[in-house]
Motif scaffolding. Structure first.
Motif, PDB file in Angstrom:
ATOM      1  N   THR A  13       0.855  -1.191   0.000  1.00 31.88           N
ATOM      2  CA  THR A  13       0.000   0.000   0.000  1.00 31.88           C
ATOM      3  C   THR A  13       0.893   1.244   0.000  1.00 31.88           C
ATOM      4  O   THR A  13       1.027   1.918   1.027  1.00 31.88           O
ATOM      5  N   GLU A  39       0.371   4.042  -0.932  1.00 37.90           N
ATOM      6  CA  GLU A  39      -0.369   5.252  -0.588  1.00 37.90           C
ATOM      7  C   GLU A  39      -0.258   5.598   0.897  1.00 37.90           C
ATOM      8  O   GLU A  39      -0.506   6.745   1.297  1.00 37.90           O
ATOM      9  N   ASN A  73       2.268   8.379   1.264  1.00 34.13           N
ATOM     10  CA  ASN A  73       1.693   9.665   0.891  1.00 34.13           C
ATOM     11  C   ASN A  73       0.735  10.169   1.964  1.00 34.13           C
ATOM     12  O   ASN A  73       0.784  11.343   2.350  1.00 34.13           O
ATOM     13  N   SER A  74      -0.135   9.296   2.461  1.00 34.88           N
ATOM     14  CA  SER A  74      -1.109   9.706   3.474  1.00 34.88           C
ATOM     15  C   SER A  74      -0.422  10.159   4.754  1.00 34.88           C
ATOM     16  O   SER A  74      -0.822  11.143   5.374  1.00 34.88           O
ATOM     17  N   GLU A 111      -2.559  14.908  -0.432  1.00 38.40           N
ATOM     18  CA  GLU A 111      -2.922  13.492  -0.337  1.00 38.40           C
ATOM     19  C   GLU A 111      -3.597  13.081  -1.636  1.00 38.40           C
ATOM     20  O   GLU A 111      -4.413  13.815  -2.180  1.00 38.40           O
ATOM     21  N   ASP A 168      -5.717  10.176  -4.001  1.00 37.49           N
ATOM     22  CA  ASP A 168      -6.739   9.150  -3.911  1.00 37.49           C
ATOM     23  C   ASP A 168      -6.495   8.165  -5.045  1.00 37.49           C
ATOM     24  O   ASP A 168      -6.598   8.534  -6.216  1.00 37.49           O
ATOM     25  N   ILE A 169      -6.131   6.931  -4.679  1.00 36.14           N
ATOM     26  CA  ILE A 169      -5.879   5.922  -5.707  1.00 36.14           C
ATOM     27  C   ILE A 169      -7.202   5.241  -6.027  1.00 36.14           C
ATOM     28  O   ILE A 169      -7.813   4.612  -5.176  1.00 36.14           O
ATOM     29  N   LYS A 223       0.976  11.796  -9.326  1.00 34.92           N
ATOM     30  CA  LYS A 223       1.385  11.034  -8.144  1.00 34.92           C
ATOM     31  C   LYS A 223       0.429   9.872  -7.905  1.00 34.92           C
ATOM     32  O   LYS A 223       0.851   8.762  -7.595  1.00 34.92           O
ATOM     33  N   ALA A 224      -0.858  10.109  -8.067  1.00 37.78           N
ATOM     34  CA  ALA A 224      -1.846   9.034  -7.885  1.00 37.78           C
ATOM     35  C   ALA A 224      -1.623   7.921  -8.907  1.00 37.78           C
ATOM     36  O   ALA A 224      -1.670   6.737  -8.567  1.00 37.78           O
ATOM     37  N   LEU A 271       1.489   5.947  -7.867  1.00 33.38           N
ATOM     38  CA  LEU A 271       1.221   5.041  -6.753  1.00 33.38           C
ATOM     39  C   LEU A 271       0.378   3.852  -7.199  1.00 33.38           C
ATOM     40  O   LEU A 271       0.579   2.728  -6.744  1.00 33.38           O
ATOM     41  N   TRP A 272      -0.573   4.085  -8.109  1.00 31.74           N
ATOM     42  CA  TRP A 272      -1.373   2.985  -8.645  1.00 31.74           C
ATOM     43  C   TRP A 272      -0.456   1.979  -9.340  1.00 31.74           C
ATOM     44  O   TRP A 272      -0.603   0.770  -9.156  1.00 31.74           O
ATOM     45  N   LYS A 313       1.579  -0.027  -6.853  1.00 28.20           N
ATOM     46  CA  LYS A 313       0.736  -0.978  -6.132  1.00 28.20           C
ATOM     47  C   LYS A 313       0.223  -2.119  -7.004  1.00 28.20           C
ATOM     48  O   LYS A 313       0.246  -3.271  -6.607  1.00 28.20           O
TER      49      LYS A 313
END
Length: 165
Positions: free
Chosen positions: A68, A70, A73-74, A89, A91-92, A148-149, A152-153, A156
């Motif tokens: 994870t 994310e 980032n969170s 922040e 959202d993926i 960035k999202a 991260l996707w 992951k």
């Protein structure tokens, strides 16, 4: 996963462990998860119950173990004293929605480029140019957040290494 920890139900670290437990039963147990992550069981419990803030190294270890990214980032956006004021922040969501968000944020890139050129021609941002310059900054922030999202996707879901993206 066995019974749900109702006191930790909305904690991002607990939710990440629950998500990881869907594909790896070892994360169903806090004890086994703590062992795999390398955090003391009682410390992990306190993190999941929001009684303590994890160290960045612990967040990094959980993010890696739970797949994870994310979480990093969170943590930066919500809990890090420096990051709270500078990290957005993300959202993926599903890939198709992310791709559309990225494309949508890039649709006016030529207009932004032209506006930035016009503003910067004389090397001074005048009072009447400030609103247009703020619009440029806002658009760049949106592009950055969407990129960035998507990154991260990819980390992951298709296991691209962070340093490769």
């Amino acid at each position: 996963m066995g019974k749900k920890a109702t006191k930790a139900a909305d904690n991002m670290y607990y939710l990440a462990r629950c998500e990881a437990a869907e594909t790896n039963a070892d994360f169903s147990s806090r004890e086994k998860a703590a062992e795999l992550v390398g955090i003391d069981r009682t410390r992990l419990a306190r993190i999941e119950l929001d009684t303590i803030v994890p160290y960045p190294e612990e967040v990094k270890a959980m993010a890696k173990a739970y797949n994870t990214p994310e979480l990093n980032n969170s943590f930066c956006a919500r809990e890090c004293p420096l990051g709270r004021s500078s990290v957005s922040e993300v959202d993926i969501v599903d890939f198709d929605r992310l791709a559309l968000k990225v494309l949508g944020s890039l649709k006016d890139i030529d207009t932004l480029r032209a506006s930035l050129i016009a503003i910067s021609e004389d090397g001074i941002i005048s009072e009447d140019e400030r609103p247009a310059f703020q619009d440029i900054l806002d658009s760049l922030e949106k592009i950055s957040t969407n990129a960035k999202a998507l990154k991260l996707w990819a980390i992951k879901n298709i296991h691209i290494k962070e340093e490769d993206v």
